[in-house]
Scaffold this motif. Structure first.
Motif, PDB file in Angstrom:
ATOM      1  N   VAL A 351       0.825  -1.210   0.000  1.00  0.00           N
ATOM      2  CA  VAL A 351       0.000   0.000   0.000  1.00  0.00           C
ATOM      3  C   VAL A 351       0.858   1.259   0.000  1.00  0.00           C
ATOM      4  O   VAL A 351       0.446   2.298  -0.544  1.00  0.00           O
ATOM      5  CB  VAL A 351      -0.988   0.016   1.184  1.00  0.00           C
ATOM      6  CG1 VAL A 351      -1.985  -1.133   1.073  1.00  0.00           C
ATOM      7  CG2 VAL A 351      -0.287  -0.002   2.537  1.00  0.00           C
ATOM      8  N   THR A 352       2.050   1.181   0.569  1.00  0.00           N
ATOM      9  CA  THR A 352       2.941   2.342   0.584  1.00  0.00           C
ATOM     10  C   THR A 352       3.488   2.616  -0.813  1.00  0.00           C
ATOM     11  O   THR A 352       3.497   3.772  -1.274  1.00  0.00           O
ATOM     12  CB  THR A 352       4.091   2.120   1.577  1.00  0.00           C
ATOM     13  OG1 THR A 352       3.555   1.826   2.871  1.00  0.00           O
ATOM     14  CG2 THR A 352       4.965   3.356   1.675  1.00  0.00           C
ATOM     15  N   VAL A 353       3.936   1.580  -1.495  1.00  0.00           N
ATOM     16  CA  VAL A 353       4.424   1.752  -2.871  1.00  0.00           C
ATOM     17  C   VAL A 353       3.268   2.167  -3.782  1.00  0.00           C
ATOM     18  O   VAL A 353       3.435   3.028  -4.667  1.00  0.00           O
ATOM     19  CB  VAL A 353       5.096   0.466  -3.376  1.00  0.00           C
ATOM     20  CG1 VAL A 353       5.440   0.580  -4.859  1.00  0.00           C
ATOM     21  CG2 VAL A 353       6.363   0.181  -2.567  1.00  0.00           C
ATOM     22  N   ASN A 354       2.090   1.588  -3.571  1.00  0.00           N
ATOM     23  CA  ASN A 354       0.906   2.006  -4.331  1.00  0.00           C
ATOM     24  C   ASN A 354       0.688   3.509  -4.207  1.00  0.00           C
ATOM     25  O   ASN A 354       0.409   4.207  -5.189  1.00  0.00           O
ATOM     26  CB  ASN A 354      -0.345   1.294  -3.814  1.00  0.00           C
ATOM     27  CG  ASN A 354      -0.512  -0.118  -4.324  1.00  0.00           C
ATOM     28  OD1 ASN A 354       0.207  -0.551  -5.228  1.00  0.00           O
ATOM     29  ND2 ASN A 354      -1.443  -0.848  -3.753  1.00  0.00           N
ATOM     30  N   ALA A 355       0.784   4.001  -2.974  1.00  0.00           N
ATOM     31  CA  ALA A 355       0.537   5.425  -2.735  1.00  0.00           C
ATOM     32  C   ALA A 355       1.576   6.285  -3.446  1.00  0.00           C
ATOM     33  O   ALA A 355       1.243   7.300  -4.059  1.00  0.00           O
ATOM     34  CB  ALA A 355       0.545   5.704  -1.237  1.00  0.00           C
ATOM     35  N   MET A 356       2.837   5.866  -3.385  1.00  0.00           N
ATOM     36  CA  MET A 356       3.872   6.669  -4.031  1.00  0.00           C
ATOM     37  C   MET A 356       3.709   6.637  -5.546  1.00  0.00           C
ATOM     38  O   MET A 356       3.916   7.652  -6.229  1.00  0.00           O
ATOM     39  CB  MET A 356       5.254   6.155  -3.627  1.00  0.00           C
ATOM     40  CG  MET A 356       6.365   7.169  -3.813  1.00  0.00           C
ATOM     41  SD  MET A 356       6.145   8.633  -2.767  1.00  0.00           S
ATOM     42  CE  MET A 356       5.889   9.913  -4.000  1.00  0.00           C
ATOM     43  N   LYS A 357       3.328   5.496  -6.097  1.00  0.00           N
ATOM     44  CA  LYS A 357       3.062   5.414  -7.534  1.00  0.00           C
ATOM     45  C   LYS A 357       1.930   6.365  -7.930  1.00  0.00           C
ATOM     46  O   LYS A 357       1.905   6.873  -9.062  1.00  0.00           O
ATOM     47  CB  LYS A 357       2.662   3.990  -7.916  1.00  0.00           C
ATOM     48  CG  LYS A 357       3.778   2.977  -7.934  1.00  0.00           C
ATOM     49  CD  LYS A 357       3.223   1.612  -8.327  1.00  0.00           C
ATOM     50  CE  LYS A 357       4.308   0.555  -8.423  1.00  0.00           C
ATOM     51  NZ  LYS A 357       3.742  -0.775  -8.774  1.00  0.00           N
ATOM     52  N   PHE A 363       7.017  11.834 -12.296  1.00  0.00           N
ATOM     53  CA  PHE A 363       7.388  10.416 -12.282  1.00  0.00           C
ATOM     54  C   PHE A 363       8.789  10.165 -11.736  1.00  0.00           C
ATOM     55  O   PHE A 363       9.001   9.251 -10.932  1.00  0.00           O
ATOM     56  CB  PHE A 363       7.293   9.851 -13.711  1.00  0.00           C
ATOM     57  CG  PHE A 363       7.853   8.462 -13.833  1.00  0.00           C
ATOM     58  CD1 PHE A 363       7.148   7.367 -13.371  1.00  0.00           C
ATOM     59  CD2 PHE A 363       9.120   8.254 -14.396  1.00  0.00           C
ATOM     60  CE1 PHE A 363       7.669   6.085 -13.469  1.00  0.00           C
ATOM     61  CE2 PHE A 363       9.645   6.982 -14.500  1.00  0.00           C
ATOM     62  CZ  PHE A 363       8.919   5.893 -14.035  1.00  0.00           C
ATOM     63  N   ASP A 364       9.755  10.972 -12.169  1.00  0.00           N
ATOM     64  CA  ASP A 364      11.121  10.718 -11.727  1.00  0.00           C
ATOM     65  C   ASP A 364      11.274  10.891 -10.221  1.00  0.00           C
ATOM     66  O   ASP A 364      12.020  10.158  -9.566  1.00  0.00           O
ATOM     67  CB  ASP A 364      12.112  11.614 -12.487  1.00  0.00           C
ATOM     68  CG  ASP A 364      11.801  13.091 -12.343  1.00  0.00           C
ATOM     69  OD1 ASP A 364      10.649  13.444 -12.013  1.00  0.00           O
ATOM     70  OD2 ASP A 364      12.712  13.917 -12.567  1.00  0.00           O
ATOM     71  N   GLU A 365      10.522  11.828  -9.650  1.00  0.00           N
ATOM     72  CA  GLU A 365      10.582  12.044  -8.207  1.00  0.00           C
ATOM     73  C   GLU A 365       9.881  10.913  -7.452  1.00  0.00           C
ATOM     74  O   GLU A 365      10.341  10.490  -6.385  1.00  0.00           O
ATOM     75  CB  GLU A 365       9.975  13.400  -7.850  1.00  0.00           C
ATOM     76  CG  GLU A 365      10.734  14.570  -8.453  1.00  0.00           C
ATOM     77  CD  GLU A 365      10.113  15.898  -8.088  1.00  0.00           C
ATOM     78  OE1 GLU A 365       9.803  16.111  -6.898  1.00  0.00           O
ATOM     79  OE2 GLU A 365       9.910  16.734  -8.995  1.00  0.00           O
ATOM     80  N   ARG A 366       8.787  10.433  -7.997  1.00  0.00           N
ATOM     81  CA  ARG A 366       8.108   9.279  -7.380  1.00  0.00           C
ATOM     82  C   ARG A 366       9.024   8.065  -7.386  1.00  0.00           C
ATOM     83  O   ARG A 366       9.152   7.351  -6.392  1.00  0.00           O
ATOM     84  CB  ARG A 366       6.825   8.952  -8.149  1.00  0.00           C
ATOM     85  CG  ARG A 366       5.657   9.866  -7.838  1.00  0.00           C
ATOM     86  CD  ARG A 366       4.421   9.461  -8.614  1.00  0.00           C
ATOM     87  NE  ARG A 366       4.447   9.966  -9.980  1.00  0.00           N
ATOM     88  CZ  ARG A 366       3.912   9.366 -11.029  1.00  0.00           C
ATOM     89  NH1 ARG A 366       3.336   8.181 -10.903  1.00  0.00           N
ATOM     90  NH2 ARG A 366       3.957   9.924 -12.217  1.00  0.00           N
ATOM     91  N   LEU A 367       9.641   7.830  -8.535  1.00  0.00           N
ATOM     92  CA  LEU A 367      10.511   6.660  -8.679  1.00  0.00           C
ATOM     93  C   LEU A 367      11.690   6.730  -7.719  1.00  0.00           C
ATOM     94  O   LEU A 367      12.074   5.725  -7.111  1.00  0.00           O
ATOM     95  CB  LEU A 367      10.998   6.562 -10.125  1.00  0.00           C
ATOM     96  CG  LEU A 367      11.795   5.311 -10.490  1.00  0.00           C
ATOM     97  CD1 LEU A 367      10.935   4.065 -10.318  1.00  0.00           C
ATOM     98  CD2 LEU A 367      12.306   5.409 -11.919  1.00  0.00           C
ATOM     99  N   ALA A 368      12.248   7.926  -7.552  1.00  0.00           N
ATOM    100  CA  ALA A 368      13.391   8.077  -6.657  1.00  0.00           C
ATOM    101  C   ALA A 368      13.015   7.737  -5.224  1.00  0.00           C
ATOM    102  O   ALA A 368      13.781   7.075  -4.510  1.00  0.00           O
ATOM    103  CB  ALA A 368      13.933   9.507  -6.742  1.00  0.00           C
ATOM    104  N   ILE A 369      11.836   8.163  -4.777  1.00  0.00           N
ATOM    105  CA  ILE A 369      11.411   7.855  -3.411  1.00  0.00           C
ATOM    106  C   ILE A 369      11.151   6.358  -3.261  1.00  0.00           C
ATOM    107  O   ILE A 369      11.524   5.745  -2.247  1.00  0.00           O
ATOM    108  CB  ILE A 369      10.166   8.685  -3.036  1.00  0.00           C
ATOM    109  CG1 ILE A 369      10.532  10.169  -2.968  1.00  0.00           C
ATOM    110  CG2 ILE A 369       9.597   8.219  -1.685  1.00  0.00           C
ATOM    111  CD1 ILE A 369       9.354  11.096  -2.721  1.00  0.00           C
ATOM    112  N   ILE A 370      10.537   5.743  -4.265  1.00  0.00           N
ATOM    113  CA  ILE A 370      10.280   4.295  -4.200  1.00  0.00           C
ATOM    114  C   ILE A 370      11.591   3.522  -4.119  1.00  0.00           C
ATOM    115  O   ILE A 370      11.762   2.639  -3.275  1.00  0.00           O
ATOM    116  CB  ILE A 370       9.453   3.840  -5.419  1.00  0.00           C
ATOM    117  CG1 ILE A 370       8.022   4.393  -5.333  1.00  0.00           C
ATOM    118  CG2 ILE A 370       9.419   2.312  -5.500  1.00  0.00           C
ATOM    119  CD1 ILE A 370       7.203   4.171  -6.591  1.00  0.00           C
ATOM    120  N   GLU A 371      12.513   3.855  -4.993  1.00  0.00           N
ATOM    121  CA  GLU A 371      13.761   3.084  -5.082  1.00  0.00           C
ATOM    122  C   GLU A 371      14.755   3.406  -3.970  1.00  0.00           C
ATOM    123  O   GLU A 371      15.442   2.507  -3.467  1.00  0.00           O
ATOM    124  CB  GLU A 371      14.427   3.326  -6.452  1.00  0.00           C
ATOM    125  CG  GLU A 371      13.610   2.846  -7.637  1.00  0.00           C
ATOM    126  CD  GLU A 371      13.430   1.331  -7.649  1.00  0.00           C
ATOM    127  OE1 GLU A 371      14.293   0.622  -7.109  1.00  0.00           O
ATOM    128  OE2 GLU A 371      12.414   0.860  -8.207  1.00  0.00           O
TER     129      GLU A 371
END
Length: 380
Positions: A351-357, A363-371
């Motif tokens: 659910v946390t990764v879902n929220a960040m997606k 997109f690049d900022e979302r991806l950076a936080i996920i990774e």
């Protein structure tokens, strides 16, 4: 006993998409602002009693009654100083709870009684959010996850007639950390299509928006929000379960049994056209368990539809809604699902990764936080 303890959950980085600024004010701040401003309508004059009043009044099983509690928080948020303070404290409270990214929403039109203009309201809230972020970044505030980014979302009240104006305001400030637009308030009798012009304007401006839908009203509200208005996300969306059946019967006939079955046999469920569309298109559901139990949208945490929808792989996200009224935090919401819903690290990660997606962030900022932030913490 859960393998995930309270402190372990608190230390995990969290992402929050559905949190109301006026629903998360510290009780002590409400009292102090009321005293400073001469606001005499508070139902209690000490922090403990006031906190209890908010929780008890919100715990009524009625969305309309739940929304009435906001008269007092909004009542003391009518000056620039009060807005800056509540916004700053919001950031600090979220950071102390391990939140690393949040979208906090509020309705500028509700903060004009003290003489402020709409632009002044937005400027004051933005200043408070930046102040809080700076304190965290400089190590002056508690932050177990070590960082936080908070963006504002501007809300229009669905029973009023200022949605076009607020939509234009959101677009005007989108380069100043205003990430999108929302409509909120009682659903019944105030369908999202009343504000169709605002949503068309937002789409043409390439702006983001979510819509409160499927909380106190059913599938028609969700359908209008998506198919007529073009919502990217659904605020709550819990009533999408009304469009799911198991062995020919609505899952709402026995949610507990449906949840148990979904864990072992998700393919046994039949999705109606709308539910299938929501799942297939990965439309995020901004789910708020404690709030939903309070308003009667869910019978309990154990039987909350978030567990069924997650098992069926809808894009579920976990949120607080109103931290003051629900006496909650992101850590508490997660802990409730761990203790009463059988969730573990796998579900919390999802659910946390879902929220960040699903965040209204490039997109690049979302991806950076996920990774760089989420995966190392959940997978390490």
């Amino acid at each position: 006993m859960s393998e995930l303890g309270a402190e372990q959950i608190r230390a995990l980085p969290k992402v929050l998409l559905h949190d109301h600024l006026d629903g998360g004010v510290r009780p002590a701040t409400v009292l102090e602002l009321a005293q400073e401003q001469g606001y005499a309508a508070l139902p209690a004059d000490d922090v403990v009693s006031l906190s209890a009043w908010f929780a008890e009044s919100a715990d009524s099983g009625s969305l309309v009654r739940y929304l009435e509690t906001f008269a007092h928080t909004v009542g003391v948020m009518q000056t620039a100083d009060a807005l800056r303070r509540t916004a700053r404290e919001c950031v600090l409270d979220l950071a102390a709870d391990g939140v690393v990214y949040a979208e906090v929403r509020y309705a500028p039109e509700q903060h004009l009684e003290g003489g402020l203009g709409l632009d002044e309201v937005v400027a004051a809230v933005n200043e408070g959010l930046r102040d809080g972020e700076r304190e965290v970044a400089q190590g002056e505030a508690e932050a177990p996850a070590g960082r936080i980014r908070v963006r504002a979302m501007l809300t229009a009240m669905r029973h009023a007639a200022r949605s076009q104006e607020i939509a234009e305001l959101a677009v005007r400030y989108r380069d100043d950390e205003v990430c999108g637009f929302d409509i909120a308030g009682a659903e019944d009798g105030f369908p999202p299509t009343r504000h169709l012009g605002a949503f068309e304007f937002l789409r043409q401006a390439n702006a983001h928006f979510t819509i409160h839908a499927g909380e106190a009203f059913g599938l028609a509200s969700i359908w209008e929000a998506i198919q007529w208005c073009g919502a990217e996300r659904l605020g709550h969306g819990i009533r999408i379960v009304d469009d799911i059946t198991l062995d020919g019967s609505p899952v709402t006939d026995d949610l507990a049994a449906a949840i148990d079955r979904a864990q072992a046999e998700p393919g046994a469920f039949a999705l109606g056209e709308l539910a299938a569309y929501v799942r297939d298109r990965r439309i995020p559901l901004e789910m708020c368990p404690s709030s939903n139990v309070q308003t009667g949208a869910a019978p309990s945490i154990e039987e909350h539809a978030i567990r069924l929808l997650d098992a069926l792989r809808f894009r579920v996200t976990l949120n607080t809604d109103n931290r003051l009224m629900s006496a909650t935090t992101m850590s508490r919401e997660a802990h409730l699902l761990v203790d009463q819903g059988g969730w573990g690290l796998t579900e919390l990660r999802r659910v946390t990764v879902n929220a960040m997606k699903s965040a209204f962030l490039p997109f690049d900022e979302r991806l950076a936080i996920i990774e760089d932030v989420l995966k190392p913490a959940y997978d390490g």
